[in-house]
Design a protein around this motif. Structure first.
Motif, short mmCIF file in Angstrom:
data_model
loop_
_atom_site.label_atom_id
_atom_site.label_comp_id
_atom_site.label_asym_id
_atom_site.label_seq_id
_atom_site.Cartn_x
_atom_site.Cartn_y
_atom_site.Cartn_z
N ARG A 1 8.70 7.00 129.10
CA ARG A 1 9.89 7.86 129.04
C ARG A 1 11.05 7.16 128.33
NH1 ARG A 1 7.94 9.26 134.28
NH2 ARG A 1 9.33 7.74 135.29
N ASP B 1 3.55 9.52 130.87
CA ASP B 1 4.61 9.87 131.81
C ASP B 1 4.93 8.74 132.78
OD1 ASP B 1 6.57 11.57 132.81
OD2 ASP B 1 5.24 12.39 134.34
N LYS C 1 12.97 8.28 124.68
CA LYS C 1 14.43 8.39 124.53
C LYS C 1 14.94 7.45 123.43
CE LYS C 1 15.25 9.72 129.35
NZ LYS C 1 15.83 9.31 130.66
N MET D 1 4.13 11.13 126.30
CA MET D 1 4.33 12.25 127.21
C MET D 1 3.18 12.36 128.19
SD MET D 1 5.92 15.07 124.56
CE MET D 1 6.01 16.38 125.78
#
Length: 322
Positions: free
Chosen positions: A203, A198, A207, A195
């Motif tokens: 990312r 970024d 997921k 996080m």
């Protein structure tokens, strides 16, 4: 010294000076009589040796990864239908879980096939299948492991820093504790690091981690709901717990202890003597070689270390353990 393999001819005085300035070079205080020209020469000799051990056939890792994954999958129906005893399944699945990290580790550093190679698919395939037994996607493993190399021993930026413990038995306990909900360790720390990064890669990793973990939990629930709770436990749940503890201990705690107060990039990537031997410690006894030259495959690190040892000692590395 950087984390990228180089040939001796690429090392200049300017590069050496820059590495000392940013703290990325090894400490060279063991012998103050060494002038900079001598140090540069030692660095060239070290990298000349490293170049000899990089590259070479890596298909053994591909076969091991795919074969291990196939056996691991086969254990599910074989255990569910009583063909294989649960205890045998537990032992074999735990071994395959740990071994999978070894093969994936090479893929993380592009050692199976470099970018641009026509066999690049093999690198990706090995990475993807090898980490499934610990319910972590290759994307998450790769992003966080490379961050560990970039920020080794940094309290906030090193994803593995939370594995630090004062002694070996507390280290084993910490491998379990760090997996508990709301504890800043292992996967929670990995998520925090991703996080903070970024980036597109981080990312995607977040997921894919969510998807893989949902598949993991759904599989365990479905097996238990249909009367195969024991099979679920010995095929995936317990081997994952035992495997993660083993991996965290030998890959993270043992070669970096003690971490506290040692924030330099290479100071606490140790040469150590394992109580279970080189192979069973995942070839981590010579972990410093991996940090200095990650292009050297895991099975060649000890041979590379033994040849480099006289040079490393002159450069100030503690080689007394091996």
């Amino acid at each position: 010294m950087t984390d990228h393999p180089s040939t001796p001819d690429t090392i200049s005085q300017e590069v050496f000076d820059r590495q000392e300035a940013d703290g990325s070079a090894l400490p060279l205080a063991a012998d103050d009589r060494l002038d900079r020209h001598t140090r540069v020469d030692l660095l060239k000799q070290e990298r000349a040796i490293a170049a000899k051990y990089q590259g070479g056939p890596m298909w053994g890792y591909v076969v091991a990864a795919l074969g291990g994954f196939a056996v691991w999958l086969a254990l599910f129906p074989l255990t569910m239908f009583g063909v294989v005893h649960p205890l045998i399944t537990l032992v074999v699945s735990t071994f395959l879980t740990v071994a999978g990290y070894v093969t994936c580790h090479e893929a993380m550093h592009d050692n199976i096939a470099k970018r641009g190679s026509r066999y690049r698919w093999a690198n990706q395939l090995v990475g993807e299948v090898s980490l499934l037994p610990i319910a972590v996607p290759f994307s998450m493993g790769r992003v966080t492991h490379l961050e560990h190399h970039k920020h080794c021993n940094h309290p906030e930026k090193d994803p593995d820093y939370t594995d630090e413990a004062p002694n070996w038995w507390m280290a084993w306990y910490k491998t379990w504790w760090n997996r508990q909900p709301r504890v800043d360790g292992t996967i929670n720390r990995y998520k925090t690091v991703c996080m903070a990064l970024d980036t597109r890669e981080s990312r995607i990793a977040l997921k894919q981690t969510m998807v893989v973990q949902l598949i993991y939990l759904a599989t365990l629930f479905t097996m238990a709901w249909n009367g195969y709770a024991i099979a679920a436990a010995v095929c995936w749940w317990l081997p994952r717990q035992l495997g993660l503890s083993y991996i965290r201990y030998f890959l993270s705690w043992a070669p970096h202890h003690p971490r506290e107060g040692q924030t330099e990039r290479y100071v606490q990537a140790n040469i150590f003597k394992s109580h279970v031997g080189h192979f069973l410690s995942m070839c981590m006894e010579t972990h410093l070689i991996h940090h200095l030259h990650p292009g050297i495959p895991n099975h060649k690190t000890k041979a590379a270390y033994l040849e480099m040892k006289p040079i490393l000692e002159k450069r100030g590395v503690d080689c007394s353990a091996l």
